[in-house]
Design a protein around this motif. Structure first.
Motif, mmCIF file in Angstrom:
data_model
loop_
_atom_site.group_PDB
_atom_site.id
_atom_site.type_symbol
_atom_site.label_atom_id
_atom_site.label_comp_id
_atom_site.label_asym_id
_atom_site.label_seq_id
_atom_site.Cartn_x
_atom_site.Cartn_y
_atom_site.Cartn_z
ATOM 1 N N VAL A 1 0.863 -1.187 0.000
ATOM 2 C CA VAL A 1 0.000 0.000 0.000
ATOM 3 C C VAL A 1 0.901 1.239 0.000
ATOM 4 C CG1 VAL A 1 -1.825 1.252 1.199
ATOM 5 C CG2 VAL A 1 -1.759 -1.245 1.293
ATOM 6 N N GLU A 2 0.760 2.050 -1.030
ATOM 7 C CA GLU A 2 1.536 3.289 -1.198
ATOM 8 C C GLU A 2 3.032 2.991 -1.297
ATOM 9 O OE1 GLU A 2 0.365 5.972 1.879
ATOM 10 O OE2 GLU A 2 -1.623 6.303 1.002
ATOM 11 N N ASP A 3 3.731 2.882 -0.170
ATOM 12 C CA ASP A 3 5.180 2.694 -0.235
ATOM 13 C C ASP A 3 5.697 1.667 0.767
ATOM 14 O OD1 ASP A 3 4.680 4.087 2.060
ATOM 15 O OD2 ASP A 3 6.184 5.645 1.748
ATOM 16 N N HIS A 4 4.810 0.791 1.249
ATOM 17 C CA HIS A 4 5.262 -0.165 2.260
ATOM 18 C C HIS A 4 4.428 -1.448 2.209
ATOM 19 C CE1 HIS A 4 1.794 1.748 4.161
ATOM 20 N NE2 HIS A 4 1.708 0.688 4.949
ATOM 21 N N ARG A 5 4.954 -2.490 2.819
ATOM 22 C CA ARG A 5 4.243 -3.766 2.919
ATOM 23 C C ARG A 5 3.429 -3.815 4.211
ATOM 24 N NH1 ARG A 5 8.394 -8.696 1.164
ATOM 25 N NH2 ARG A 5 8.848 -7.943 -0.933
ATOM 26 N N GLU A 6 2.245 -4.373 4.107
ATOM 27 C CA GLU A 6 1.418 -4.637 5.289
ATOM 28 C C GLU A 6 1.234 -6.140 5.408
ATOM 29 O OE1 GLU A 6 -2.217 -2.456 5.222
ATOM 30 O OE2 GLU A 6 -1.218 -0.484 5.188
ATOM 31 N N TYR A 7 1.353 -6.651 6.624
ATOM 32 C CA TYR A 7 1.334 -8.099 6.826
ATOM 33 C C TYR A 7 0.092 -8.592 7.569
ATOM 34 C CZ TYR A 7 6.225 -7.357 5.662
ATOM 35 O OH TYR A 7 7.382 -6.988 5.027
ATOM 36 N N ASP A 8 -0.745 -7.684 8.001
ATOM 37 C CA ASP A 8 -1.971 -8.058 8.710
ATOM 38 C C ASP A 8 -3.089 -7.160 8.203
ATOM 39 O OD1 ASP A 8 -3.804 -9.171 10.402
ATOM 40 O OD2 ASP A 8 -3.136 -8.070 12.179
ATOM 41 N N VAL A 9 -3.906 -7.715 7.299
ATOM 42 C CA VAL A 9 -4.982 -6.924 6.683
ATOM 43 C C VAL A 9 -6.280 -7.706 6.849
ATOM 44 C CG1 VAL A 9 -5.581 -5.540 4.670
ATOM 45 C CG2 VAL A 9 -3.227 -6.328 4.958
ATOM 46 N N PRO A 10 -6.890 -7.667 8.045
ATOM 47 C CA PRO A 10 -8.022 -8.552 8.366
ATOM 48 C C PRO A 10 -9.267 -8.361 7.519
ATOM 49 C CG PRO A 10 -7.735 -6.853 10.048
ATOM 50 C CD PRO A 10 -6.533 -6.780 9.164
ATOM 51 N N ASN A 11 -9.492 -7.167 6.985
ATOM 52 C CA ASN A 11 -10.732 -6.912 6.246
ATOM 53 C C ASN A 11 -10.553 -6.953 4.735
ATOM 54 O OD1 ASN A 11 -12.247 -6.478 8.631
ATOM 55 N ND2 ASN A 11 -11.438 -4.382 8.773
ATOM 56 N N ASP A 12 -9.444 -7.502 4.283
ATOM 57 C CA ASP A 12 -9.160 -7.577 2.853
ATOM 58 C C ASP A 12 -9.368 -9.008 2.368
ATOM 59 O OD1 ASP A 12 -7.852 -7.901 0.352
ATOM 60 O OD2 ASP A 12 -6.668 -6.102 0.731
ATOM 61 N N PRO A 13 -10.417 -9.274 1.562
ATOM 62 C CA PRO A 13 -10.701 -10.649 1.133
ATOM 63 C C PRO A 13 -9.589 -11.258 0.282
ATOM 64 C CG PRO A 13 -12.086 -9.068 -0.048
ATOM 65 C CD PRO A 13 -11.417 -8.315 1.037
ATOM 66 N N THR A 14 -8.916 -10.432 -0.538
ATOM 67 C CA THR A 14 -7.825 -10.961 -1.368
ATOM 68 C C THR A 14 -6.658 -11.403 -0.499
ATOM 69 O OG1 THR A 14 -8.464 -9.537 -3.210
ATOM 70 C CG2 THR A 14 -6.251 -10.456 -3.275
ATOM 71 N N PHE A 15 -6.334 -10.596 0.503
ATOM 72 C CA PHE A 15 -5.256 -10.960 1.415
ATOM 73 C C PHE A 15 -5.629 -12.211 2.216
ATOM 74 C CE2 PHE A 15 -2.914 -10.809 5.400
ATOM 75 C CZ PHE A 15 -1.616 -10.558 4.970
ATOM 76 N N ALA A 16 -6.882 -12.283 2.643
ATOM 77 C CA ALA A 16 -7.338 -13.449 3.409
ATOM 78 C C ALA A 16 -7.242 -14.719 2.567
ATOM 79 C CB ALA A 16 -8.774 -13.233 3.888
ATOM 80 N N GLU A 17 -7.606 -14.615 1.272
ATOM 81 C CA GLU A 17 -7.510 -15.759 0.370
ATOM 82 C C GLU A 17 -6.055 -16.192 0.207
ATOM 83 O OE1 GLU A 17 -9.432 -16.705 -3.913
ATOM 84 O OE2 GLU A 17 -8.065 -15.001 -3.877
#
Length: 329
Positions: free
Chosen positions: A54-70
């Motif tokens: 997102v923007e300029d960094h990595r996020e490793y815990d995105v609970p409300n993102d269905p693509t990340f959850a998949e």
């Protein structure tokens, strides 16, 4: 992460889902398809991470993102804690025969399939890949899905096995249905009836559902957003019922399906079976594609789309349809 990511298992699935490697590195990513949104999801095998950029960094815990959850679900299902592969999935350097021998020792494999009778050639082929589980076969209209399913049913009947054939498209001719004498045949295009039937399937050796997606696809455009979501959830539930039936009855389930729509997909998007998350309920997914079509015959290639045993697009078999019937080799 608590598990060791396994590229041999995950990469074919990532390719299937539209992820691409970054200049041949250990990082695979898929960008958002929303115009003007610079967001993508990724897998870093070297760092053993899944992330959302997102923007300029990595996020490793995105609970409300269905693509990340998949993506997280796929990563966690590829290995046991500590980095050990699942015991029911083959190592990359194992041969097909070694994998099947291990599965035979670990599972309650039905002895009726362990024979050299040529009348069970196709059943033996399917069983060597899925055991007593669900095989999904998908492809474009006219690519031989129903012919494949019919051939499986006829072979099973000829070898004395009990077959339940659920037809939702009525693609079979009267002659085809006559060939199914000896099995329990049911036709219905109504998704509610299909759902009820799949919850109460009788004991058998082979169940065929031809097809699982067609009844929903024919009405999908008329459904509201909520109704579409409910329909997809019902499809997932039906797959779950079929998987439970295979386990309880030591039987094989063959399900045919259509590809998802090409509408609003990126140019490099690989079309998957219709039904979103339902595809993960099948032990194997094979794809049928027309190789050559002439007035006298049609040649079809059956290849692995998602497999626990072989790589993506590995040829499983060739199928020829002509006036004499169907040949699978």
């Amino acid at each position: 992460m608590e598990v060791k990511l396994n590229p041999e298992k995950l990469v074919p699935i990532l390719e299937m889902m539209g992820y691409n490697t970054i200049n041949g590195t250990d990082v695979w990513k898929k960008a958002s398809e929303k115009p003007g949104e610079y967001v993508f999801w990724g897998v870093d095998f070297k760092k053993n991470e899944i992330f959302k950029w997102v923007e300029d960094h990595r996020e490793y815990d995105v609970p409300n993102d269905p693509t990340f959850a998949e993506l997280k679900m796929l990563a966690e299902s590829s290995a046991e804690p500590g980095g050990e592969l699942r015991s029911d999935e083959p190592l990359a350097d194992q041969s097909k025969e070694d994998c099947q021998e291990e599965l035979t020792n670990k599972e309650n494999v039905s002895p009726s399939y362990e024979n050299n009778d040529t009348t069970t050639h196709l059943l033996d082929l399917i069983h060597s890949y899925v055991g007593n589980d669900v095989l999904e076969v998908f492809g474009d209209t006219g690519s031989g899905k129903s012919k494949f399913a019919l051939t499986v049913a006829k072979e099973a009947i000829a070898s004395g096995k009990k077959v339940y054939y659920l037809d939702t498209e009525r693609n079979l001719t009267e002659a085809d249905i006559a060939c199914l004498k000896g099995c329990e045949y049911k036709y219905t295009p109504v998704i509610e009836e299909i759902d009820t039937i799949c919850q109460k399937l009788p004991a058998a050796d082979v169940v065929i559902v031809d097809s699982i997606g067609f009844p929903i696809l024919t009405s999908y455009a008329r459904l509201s957003v909520k109704q579409k979501g409910d329909a997809l959830l019902k499809l997932i539930a039906i797959f779950g019922d079929l998987k439970n039936w295979a386990y309880k009855n030591n039987g094989i389930v063959v399900v045919t399906n259509q590809p998802e729509s090409e509408f609003n997909k990126a140019p490099n998007h690989i079309l998957r079976p219709f039904g979103d998350k339902s595809q993960f309920a099948a032990k194997e997914i094979w794809k049928t594609e027309i190789v050559d079509r002439k007035p006298a015959y049609t040649n079809i290639r059956i290849s692995a789309f998602r497999s626990r045993s072989v790589g993506h697009r590995t040829k499983i078999a060739d199928m020829k349809i002509n006036s004499n019937g169907v040949e699978v080799a």
